[in-house]
Design an enzyme around this catalytic site. Sequence first.
Site, short mmCIF file in Angstrom:
data_model
loop_
_atom_site.label_atom_id
_atom_site.label_comp_id
_atom_site.label_asym_id
_atom_site.label_seq_id
_atom_site.Cartn_x
_atom_site.Cartn_y
_atom_site.Cartn_z
CG ASP A 17 30.48 16.96 62.27
OD1 ASP A 17 30.17 15.77 62.40
OD2 ASP A 17 30.02 17.69 61.37
CG HIS A 73 28.72 17.64 58.19
ND1 HIS A 73 28.71 16.79 59.26
CD2 HIS A 73 28.19 16.95 57.16
CE1 HIS A 73 28.20 15.62 58.90
NE2 HIS A 73 27.90 15.68 57.62
#
Length: 465
Positions: free
Chosen positions: A120, A22
């Site tokens: 995110d 990520h």
Amino acid sequence: MENPKKAHKAHVLVVPYPSQGHINPMLQFSKRLAKKSIKATLAPTICFSKFMQTTEISTGYNTSIQIRPISDGYDEGGYLSAESIPAYLDSFRTQGPKTLIQLIDKLKEEGDPIKAIIYDGLLPWVLDVAKKSRLLSVLFFTETCSVNSIYYHVQRGLIKLPIMGSGSGLVSVPGAAELQVWEAPSLVQDYDSYTVWFDGVLEQFSVIDQVDWVLCNIFYDMEKEVVDWMSKMWKVGTIGPTIPSYYLDKRLEEDNDYSFTRFKPKVDSCIKWLDTKPKGSIIYASFGSLAKLSPQQFEELAWGLKNCGYNFLWVVRELEQPKLPKGYIDEISGLGLVVSWTSQLEVLAHDATGCFVTHCGFNSVLEALCLGVPIVGVPHWGDQGTNAKFVEDVWGIGVRVKKDEMGIVKREELVKCVREVMEGEKKNEICKNLAKYKKLAREAIDEGGSSNKIIDEFVEYLIRE
Ligand code: UDP
């Protein structure tokens, strides 16, 4: 007071979920912003920032990327030290906003206020912080648009669960390939087993209409129709692939790698080993930074890799190594090399690499696509099964294994799939598709390409707003 001498045109805060897969795309995107005079400050968790071993990442441009961590409540051990995933996510949800607001205030005090937060989707609470702090909010998808569209449809009740019992039994969203139930993301397919992640992942879509921009780590040609459909609802920008520039357009001078690695890599020994092997002759196998395979599955893969008969390089993280069969390293001597971590990009870019046996984490798929390496997909969970479907049936850049009735990939199945991409009938077609996507990926991020244009538009927006 704002610092009048600053070299950048706007300052953004980037908040990733703390894992290699990520952080990589969000950090890489930050480098693209730096080239265009936007300063990015990265806010990983305190625990994760320790792996990064630096407080600043040089970009080669006027503005470097500062690392200013926030707390998830587990500053020493991160999620591995939490009692459970729900406990970890709860703690992050309570500690995260407090420390994020403190950071935003601190940056303001330092004369360098934030204009936007890029966050995110696994951290939906960041949107609330952005709204309260009157900042622009930018949701960053690290998974494909098709997968996110499925989550959106589930969250809005447009796909009813369980899927098994409903209608055709197919999972279908506008513009994307239809999926059999077993090809759908595991959170949707088997939501009872993944309730913790299910709620967290879906939550981002309950508030997505309030977000100013949605950025996706793909390039337009990968998922045109889905992007077009999403763009009718939100301000969507495809800004990928976020692979280091050295492997694509080479326009970012210092961008040769991901700038940090979660585990200590053994690069030199891998490259030395690869240098001794003929072109396109070896199998590279890796299941990413998180997957924990069952001992039985591990054993099947171990013998499968050996039985393929090709030289192979296998990344087995230290914590997974006890699952290797007894005496395995001796058995594969002269044929295979097992390392605990490597530079995946360097391995994929090496001439000797002939195919990539991967769990189909989306970064791994993108890397193979950009570097032209045929894939054998061995998906584990999450979006991986859906990515594997796209690899085989949509982009045509590899094949995927079939699991047996117990959900295990047998050694014979792995051998069959590896042979298929290394020397089988599909090889030529796969290589043709890879050449096409490799070219499209470079064009998209290069000067005048679709992703580069969108990054320009995003930058103008940041400066203007
Ligand atoms: N990776 C690496 N070295 C390795 C194995 C993986 O640098 O030995 C990197 C890989 O290049 C990719 C990331 O780790 O960028 C893994 O991300 P992905 O989305 O593929 O899988 P995840 O770890 O999130 O499951």
